[in-house]
Scaffold this motif. Structure first.
Motif, short mmCIF file in Angstrom:
data_model
loop_
_atom_site.label_atom_id
_atom_site.label_comp_id
_atom_site.label_asym_id
_atom_site.label_seq_id
_atom_site.Cartn_x
_atom_site.Cartn_y
_atom_site.Cartn_z
N LEU A 214 -11.21 -12.51 -11.58
CA LEU A 214 -10.34 -12.48 -10.40
C LEU A 214 -11.12 -12.86 -9.14
CD1 LEU A 214 -7.52 -11.69 -9.28
CD2 LEU A 214 -8.40 -9.35 -9.05
N ASP A 215 -10.60 -13.82 -8.40
CA ASP A 215 -11.27 -14.28 -7.18
C ASP A 215 -10.80 -13.52 -5.94
OD1 ASP A 215 -12.88 -16.48 -8.28
OD2 ASP A 215 -10.93 -17.42 -8.69
N VAL A 216 -9.49 -13.35 -5.80
CA VAL A 216 -8.93 -12.82 -4.55
C VAL A 216 -7.76 -11.89 -4.85
CG1 VAL A 216 -7.80 -13.40 -2.36
CG2 VAL A 216 -9.61 -14.89 -3.25
N VAL A 217 -7.70 -10.78 -4.12
CA VAL A 217 -6.54 -9.89 -4.11
C VAL A 217 -5.81 -10.12 -2.79
CG1 VAL A 217 -5.78 -7.50 -3.93
CG2 VAL A 217 -7.50 -8.12 -5.64
N MET A 218 -4.55 -10.50 -2.89
CA MET A 218 -3.72 -10.67 -1.69
C MET A 218 -2.99 -9.36 -1.42
SD MET A 218 -0.65 -13.44 -0.99
CE MET A 218 -1.69 -14.87 -0.72
N VAL A 219 -3.14 -8.86 -0.19
CA VAL A 219 -2.57 -7.56 0.17
C VAL A 219 -1.39 -7.77 1.12
CG1 VAL A 219 -3.05 -5.27 1.13
CG2 VAL A 219 -4.87 -6.54 -0.04
N PRO A 220 -0.20 -7.33 0.74
CA PRO A 220 0.96 -7.55 1.61
C PRO A 220 1.05 -6.53 2.74
CG PRO A 220 1.63 -6.45 -0.41
CD PRO A 220 0.16 -6.73 -0.55
N PRO B 212 4.46 2.86 -5.17
CA PRO B 212 3.90 3.68 -6.25
C PRO B 212 3.11 2.90 -7.28
CG PRO B 212 6.24 3.30 -6.63
CD PRO B 212 5.92 2.71 -5.29
N TRP B 213 3.01 1.56 -7.11
CA TRP B 213 2.37 0.73 -8.13
C TRP B 213 0.96 0.26 -7.74
CZ3 TRP B 213 7.37 -0.81 -6.33
CH2 TRP B 213 8.43 -0.36 -7.13
N ILE B 214 0.60 0.39 -6.48
CA ILE B 214 -0.63 -0.22 -5.98
C ILE B 214 -1.88 0.27 -6.72
CG2 ILE B 214 -0.39 1.40 -4.04
CD1 ILE B 214 -2.67 -1.64 -4.09
N LEU B 215 -2.01 1.57 -6.93
CA LEU B 215 -3.22 2.09 -7.56
C LEU B 215 -3.40 1.54 -8.97
CD1 LEU B 215 -3.46 5.82 -6.42
CD2 LEU B 215 -5.08 3.97 -5.95
N ASP B 216 -2.34 1.58 -9.76
CA ASP B 216 -2.44 1.08 -11.13
C ASP B 216 -2.64 -0.44 -11.15
OD1 ASP B 216 -2.27 3.54 -12.34
OD2 ASP B 216 -0.09 3.50 -12.50
N ASP B 217 -2.07 -1.14 -10.17
CA ASP B 217 -2.32 -2.59 -10.08
C ASP B 217 -3.82 -2.86 -10.06
OD1 ASP B 217 0.37 -3.23 -10.00
OD2 ASP B 217 0.43 -3.56 -7.83
N LEU B 218 -4.52 -2.21 -9.13
CA LEU B 218 -5.94 -2.48 -8.98
C LEU B 218 -6.77 -1.87 -10.11
CD1 LEU B 218 -6.43 -2.13 -5.12
CD2 LEU B 218 -6.45 -4.21 -6.49
N LEU C 129 0.80 -1.22 0.00
CA LEU C 129 0.00 0.00 0.00
C LEU C 129 0.84 1.27 0.00
CD1 LEU C 129 -2.86 -0.97 2.47
CD2 LEU C 129 -2.81 -1.13 -0.01
N ASN C 130 2.10 1.18 0.40
CA ASN C 130 2.96 2.37 0.41
C ASN C 130 3.85 2.43 -0.84
OD1 ASN C 130 4.71 0.30 0.96
ND2 ASN C 130 5.62 1.23 2.78
#
Length: 350
Positions: free
Chosen positions: A117-123, A100-106, A97-98
């Protein structure tokens, strides 16, 4: 604080309603795939029939200059294979979440393949606030893309703060699918003195009291992760979600991998990560009940059809508590049998 009656309301106009109950799926292994690697990605169609979950990894192990390629590779991978038809889950591990790629990933993934897509794994989830952020964002993106079913969220416990907030994380959203232990990052966060990825350590042990006349004292290596796995399992089971063991990094030590997976299975984990093809067979063996256990569990259920009262089987008392234990084993055997016809015959469920 959100009122209970609003807990299951969609967080964006046009987003699908959250699941009231988790979909019933077999998830013995979450198999990690680097989607920026063309050769590995080409093997995914065959892999999909061999594992329970295929996860496209966008985070750790993907170099910074390959992040965009990994995201595009995952979208191509999701479009090229019908994972649902194979009975295989499709997950992705997004960047932290911190980052620079997270927003574009989703944004890009939900927009392109959200219905697959079934599941998003959040580190590196540290508290319920991280889940609330992902929850709201996913609802907005689902609504915009016209996604018909909610995408679930899986949290990785890999910081000391995350472990301290494990109960609040587990209950943060109806999107919660489960949690995985991330032992490497957690070890660093805790200041643990190990460079191993999962498993035990030869210096973490107990030693027997000295015995007069005996020079060598008995000593047994202990499990570094016992406390954390137990705490995670309790939080997950209390909230109706699943617990998973994470990575075991020593691919050359199959025996230690199996021992760690089996400890997690016995303690209540539904599955584990597999980072190498050799670990898939280990997970299939470990996270399926022993045929003898299934046979005895079936005898308990047959002797106590409604789960009440008490009976004696082979000199052992069986009651409501053991009936519940037997139900867990038989239900898991049915899930495994549905995926593997050979095991269906072994379990006497074919």
């Amino acid at each position: 604080m959100k009122l209970p009656r609003r807990f299951f309301q969609p967080l964006a106009t046009g987003a699908p309603a959250p699941f009231r109950d988790l979909p019933v799926r077999l998830e013995r292994m979450i198999h990690f795939v680097p989607p920026h690697n063309d050769k590995v990605r080409a093997r995914v169609p065959d892999l999909a029939s061999q594992v329970d979950v295929v996860l496209g990894n966008l985070e750790d192990a993907v170099p910074a200059d390959q992040k965009l390629a990994a995201r595009k590779g995952f979208i191509a991978m999701a479009q090229a294979t019908d994972f649902a038809a194979a009975g295989t889950g499709l997950w992705t591990r997004i960047n932290a979440l911190n980052s620079p790629w997270i927003l574009d990933d989703l944004i890009e993934i939900v927009g392109a393949v959200g219905d697959r897509l079934d599941v998003v794994m959040v580190p590196k989830v540290e508290g319920p606030w991280d889940i609330h952020y992902i929850d709201q964002l996913l609802a907005q993106l689902e609504a915009r893309a016209g996604v018909g079913k909610p995408i679930l969220v899986h949290a990785i416990l890999e910081t000391a703060e995350g472990v301290a907030n494990v109960d609040a994380i587990a209950s943060a959203s109806p999107r919660m699918h489960g949690m995985s232990l991330g032992p490497a990052d957690l070890a660093a966060s805790r200041g643990m003195k190990t460079t191993r990825v999962g498993g035990g350590h030869p210096d973490y042990r107990v030693i027997a009291d000295p015995v007069e006349g005996v020079a060598e004292r008995a000593s047994v290596q202990q499990d570094l992760w016992h406390y954390t796995i137990a705490k995670m399992v309790d939080a997950c089971q209390a909230n109706g979600i699943k617990a998973f063991y994470g990575p075991f990094g020593d691919f050359s030590d199959a025996a230690a991998c199996e021992a760690q997976f089996r400890n997690a299975f016995l303690m209540g984990c539904a599955g584990a990560w597999t980072l190498h093809p050799s670990q898939v067979a280990i997970a299939k063996t470990v996270f399926a009940p022993d045929p003898a256990e299934v046979a005895f569990a079936k005898r308990i259920l047959e002797a106590m059809p409604d789960g009440t009262g008490a009976v004696m089987l082979d000199g052992k008392m069986q009651d409501d508590a053991t009936w519940k234990q037997a139900s867990v084993i038989v239900n898991l055997a049915k899930l495994v049998a549905a995926k593997d016809p050979d095991l269906a015959r072994t379990y006497g469920l074919g």
